[in-house]
Design a protein around this motif. Structure first.
Motif: not given
Length: 248
Positions: A65-67, A95-101, A107-108
């Motif tokens: 997700a950090y991309d 999905g959790h990571q991208l939404i929070n981003k 996200v790391t």
């Protein structure tokens, strides 16, 4: 209920896998047909093409997700556009990571734990000012959910409007509420131990992300899960229902 599923993979192995698990977990008798979005191939959800949906679910991915792939940026724009609307959004793992981003979170790669695979107890902690809210009727403060985990990345800081609802020993930001209509979880309510050991374990052990010698220990760790309870909570959230604590 009519639900849209965001499939964040176009590989011959994983795309059918995500279609299979979404039907098993997020579609019940009487629901409308699932509407699939495939953003990697340019099929991005928008406010215009989701008007007939009640909820959107963004599942896992082998991507990070950090991309800043273009399709990820467009998904983030969509996530922000539906904040505080009637459309419910749920995301798990990627999905959790991208939404929070999308809302300013960070996200790391997993900071201390390497690749996390197995099961963890998630301790629910409802902020005091949410004590009488709908989410407090779904997730009871002080309780624990034992859930499956499979991730090499994590959300390390939360963004604007995000509230932490649950943590585990190996991941701080496990369950997050964003703007009232968006719920995210790092865990995998969409998987079973059998699916994880058959489809994911060979890939991650083969590349050295986990120790193959730990297989028996990991399988034993996956007993007595709260997956069905968690799926009921997610469905109630997407339906806008309040369910009594005694019923879950």
């Amino acid at each position: 209920m009519r639900t849209g599923i965001i499939i964040c993979s176009n590989s011959p192995k994983w795309e059918p896998f995500f279609v299979q698990i979404s039907k098993g977990c997020f579609h019940r008798e009487g629901d409308g047909e699932l509407r699939y979005f495939r953003p990697i191939d340019g099929d991005i959800p928008t406010l215009e093409n989701t008007t007939e949906l009640d909820a959107i679910i963004c599942l896992g991915s082998a991507k990070s997700a950090y991309d800043d792939d273009q399709w990820m940026l467009e998904l983030c724009e969509f996530f922000r556009s539906i904040a505080n609307t009637k459309l419910k959004l749920f995301g798990s793992c990627f999905g959790h990571q991208l939404i929070n981003k999308a809302f300013g979170g960070t996200v790391t790669k997993n900071v201390d734990q390497g690749f996390i695979f197995g099961a963890d107890g998630i301790k629910i902690s409802i902020p005091e000012d949410l004590g009488d809210s709908a989410i407090s009727m779904l997730l009871e403060d002080g309780t624990s959910l034992k859930m499956l985990q499979s991730h090499g990345d994590e959300v390390v800081t939360l963004g604007e409007g995000a509230r932490l609802l649950g943590s585990s020993e190996r991941c701080l930001n496990e369950v997050v509420l964003v703007r009232g209509n968006i719920l995210t979880m790092q865990c995998h309510p969409d998987l079973t131990p059998e699916l994880m050991m058959t489809n994911i374990w060979p890939a991650i052990s083969g590349r050295g992300a986990v120790d193959p010698a730990d297989k028996d220990k990991v399988e034993a760790e996956m007993a007595h899960l709260d997956t069905y309870k968690c799926l009921d909570i997610i469905r109630a959230f997407m339906n806008g229902q309040k369910i009594s604590r005694g019923s879950i």
